[in-house]
Design a protein around this motif. Structure first.
Motif, short mmCIF file in Angstrom:
data_model
loop_
_atom_site.label_atom_id
_atom_site.label_comp_id
_atom_site.label_asym_id
_atom_site.label_seq_id
_atom_site.Cartn_x
_atom_site.Cartn_y
_atom_site.Cartn_z
N SER A 146 2.36 4.76 1.09
CA SER A 146 2.60 5.35 2.40
C SER A 146 1.92 6.71 2.50
CB SER A 146 4.11 5.51 2.62
OG SER A 146 4.64 6.46 1.70
N LEU A 147 1.93 7.26 3.71
CA LEU A 147 1.36 8.59 3.92
C LEU A 147 2.10 9.62 3.08
CD1 LEU A 147 -0.49 10.57 5.43
CD2 LEU A 147 1.23 10.67 7.26
N THR A 148 3.41 9.47 2.96
CA THR A 148 4.20 10.40 2.15
C THR A 148 3.79 10.33 0.68
OG1 THR A 148 6.06 10.10 3.66
CG2 THR A 148 6.55 11.10 1.54
N ASP A 149 3.50 9.11 0.21
CA ASP A 149 3.05 8.96 -1.17
C ASP A 149 1.73 9.71 -1.40
OD1 ASP A 149 5.18 7.32 -1.91
OD2 ASP A 149 4.15 5.51 -1.22
N TRP A 150 0.81 9.59 -0.45
CA TRP A 150 -0.48 10.26 -0.60
C TRP A 150 -0.34 11.77 -0.51
CZ3 TRP A 150 -3.98 7.96 -3.04
CH2 TRP A 150 -4.21 6.58 -2.90
N ILE A 151 0.58 12.24 0.30
CA ILE A 151 0.84 13.68 0.37
C ILE A 151 1.35 14.18 -0.98
CG2 ILE A 151 2.32 15.46 1.40
CD1 ILE A 151 2.13 13.92 4.03
N GLY A 154 6.08 15.74 0.81
CA GLY A 154 5.73 14.53 0.09
C GLY A 154 6.73 14.02 -0.92
N GLN A 203 -4.07 0.74 -6.07
CA GLN A 203 -4.53 2.02 -5.51
C GLN A 203 -4.48 3.16 -6.54
OE1 GLN A 203 -1.89 2.17 -1.99
NE2 GLN A 203 -3.76 2.07 -0.74
N ASN A 217 0.84 -1.19 0.00
CA ASN A 217 0.00 0.00 0.00
C ASN A 217 0.87 1.24 0.00
OD1 ASN A 217 -2.53 -1.27 0.04
ND2 ASN A 217 -2.44 -1.56 2.26
N ARG A 269 4.13 6.76 -7.90
CA ARG A 269 4.14 6.66 -6.44
C ARG A 269 3.10 5.70 -5.88
NH1 ARG A 269 7.02 10.87 -3.88
NH2 ARG A 269 6.61 9.66 -1.99
#
Length: 526
Positions: A18-23, A197, A144, A16, A139
């Protein structure tokens, strides 16, 4: 049995993001929305801007043309500049440039300064559109990617839609300069997200030195000249204008430079070899047609409401906003829809819905007002979602991961170029069909027609009661008849324009069979 169990290897759960990827994805989507929003945010404010900077109506069109001209040049350059400077450094630099030129536009008091600021804005904004799509492709894991595609795809829909609405509201309630000042807080938030990010990368200046400079120069000359020719050709009476003639020559020279770059450079600035991929080529063709439809309807509806229905910018914007309502209902379901259903059929359904929305607008009359567009705008909203978002995902799935930057540039360039071509062709169509219908209506009213004579007598008597002068009353009655004919001719021309846009959507339907199925896409990524 035990040996068989021991030898069995469990399937690993897919990684999945990461939070950094979504940022990073959020930052890319915010930047793309900012860039697409500013394409049209000044459209509603043009009369006020022209009045304050002392520009005529014809001169004022360069405020929009300057942005489009530089943006369409930057879009295909973004992949190369990303490889040279690194994604984070490049995007932060363009965000700072966009902010600077936005403030410059907001403080401008002359036409030259405003056009210079818009050119700078467009150049910086053009970098944010394809890089957002590249971030999604590189990313996010495959399972996803639908979510990231949804976030990016919404910028392509909401930007042109919200631009006139926000611009109209700011102009009517505050000041047109806030169409530009609004970018400051958004840019600050964007730069913060980019810093968090995206990782820092080393520059590769060798790529800059050894670049396809022949192709880069040709690209700048060709695309910028083509945009101006398409945007200004109708107003300048095409090749009757010396400016259009010289720009057309420059365009041909520029495209010749791009062709030489393809032959002479190992890494040409435009990776046109991707177009030999039939699936990706079909995506580009559909994107071009949909770009024409997206920008075309965003032009026709407010023009009809403003000129023929007497709506102001804010009132016309509220009708335009109807096509954004479906997005808010479908958005939570989109990632699941994109992940479950064949994207080709979603594109096909979207094209049919878009055609249906245009077909509903082919029966407009001089008495049509905002509520007559309600059903067509809602259908258009659903059509845009079902075309643009799957198409964006198909453009990335049709190529390898290392080709994502070049593919994003070509995809977004084709969509914007389609919008520019569509607007130019609509301008020609509207002008010629208005004259055609005007001539037909005049020929259909013979001078000896009893109905026409009775109407003229009634109008003359009405004006005579107001002025008391028979000659003036007769002239006013003739003027009114000519005005009524011109109004009816204009309405018929709008109907023809919507009919043409609908046909453009239908002609794209056979191309969906060339697009890759989900199984083929999965195989191509292995």
């Amino acid at each position: 049995m035990a040996e068989a169990l021991a030898g069995a290897v469990p399937h690993e759960a897919p990684r999945n993001a990461s939070l950094t990827d979504w940022i990073a994805v959020a930052a890319g989507s915010m930047g793309a929305l900012l860039a697409t929003l500013d394409i049209s945010i000044t459209n509603s404010a043009l009369p006020q801007i022209q009045g304050q900077i002392g520009a005529t109506g014809t001169e004022g069109t360069w405020i929009a043309t300057g942005y489009l001209m530089s943006e369409i040049v930057m879009i295909p350059l973004a992949a190369w500049l990303t490889r040279v400077f690194g994604l984070r450094r490049f995007l932060i630099g363009t965000a700072l440039m966009f902010t600077f030129f936005s403030m410059f536009c907001g403080l401008s008091s002359s036409l030259g300064a405003m056009i210079a600021g818009r050119i700078g804005q467009g150049f910086a904004g053009g970098a944010m559109i394809p890089t957002a799509q590249t971030i999604v492709r590189t990313r996010l894991p495959a399972h996803q990617m639908a979510i990231g595609t949804t976030l990016f795809g919404m910028t392509a829909i909401l930007g042109p839609l919200l631009g006139p609405v926000i611009g109209g509201w700011l102009t009517e309630n505050i000041n047109w300069r806030w169409c530009f000042f609004l970018n400051l807080p958004i840019s600050i938030a964007l730069i913060t997200l980019l810093l968090v990010g995206l990782p820092a990368e080393k520059m590769n200046l060798e790529r800059f030195i050894k670049a396809d400079w022949l192709g880069i120069i040709g690209l700048a000359m060709g695309l910028s000249s083509l945009t101006v020719v398409l945007e200004e050709g109708q107003r300048e009476h095409w090749f009757d204008s010396l400016l259009i003639c010289w720009l057309s020559v420059t365009m041909v020279v520029g495209f010749f430079g791009i062709a030489l770059g393809q032959l002479r450079s190992a890494t040409p600035i435009l990776n046109l070899r991707l177009m030999t991929n039939s699936a990706f080529g079909s995506v580009l063709l559909i994107a071009t047609a949909v770009g024409a439809g997206l920008y075309g309807t965003a032009y026709l509806v407010p023009q009809f409401l403003g000129i023929l229905s007497g709506y102001n910018a804010q009132q016309a914007g509220s009708i335009m906003l109807l096509s954004g309502i479906p997005a808010f209902f479908v958005l939570p379901l989109l990632p699941r829809i994109l992940g479950r259903y064949d994207l080709r059929w979603l594109v096909g359904i979207g094209l049919l819905l878009y055609w249906a929305s245009c077909f509903l607008d082919t029966s407009l009359t001089a008495a049509s007002v905002g509520h007559d567009f309600t059903v067509s705008q809602l259908l258009r909203g659903f059509g845009q979602i079902l075309v643009m978002l799957p198409l964006s995902q198909l453009s990335m799935r049709s190529v390898q991961a290392h080709e994502a930057g070049d593919a994003a540039g070509l995809y977004n360039m084709s969509r914007n170029l389609g919008g520019t071509i569509g607007l130019a062709l609509l301008g020609v169509l509207m002008d010629r069909r208005s004259h055609f219908h005007d001539d037909m209506l005049r020929e259909g009213i013979p001078a000896n027609s009893q109905l026409a004579q009775d109407h003229m007598a009634s109008s003359t008597a009405s004006y005579l009661a107001q002025s008391g002068d028979p000659s003036t009353a007769s002239l006013q009655a003739l003027t009114q008849v000519a005005s009524d004919i011109a109004q009816q001719a204009a309405v018929m021309a709008y109907n023809d324009a919507f009919h043409a846009l609908g046909l453009a959507m239908l002609t794209c339907l056979p191309l969906i069979f060339i697009l890759k199925s989900r199984a083929a896409q999965a195989g191509s990524r292995k």
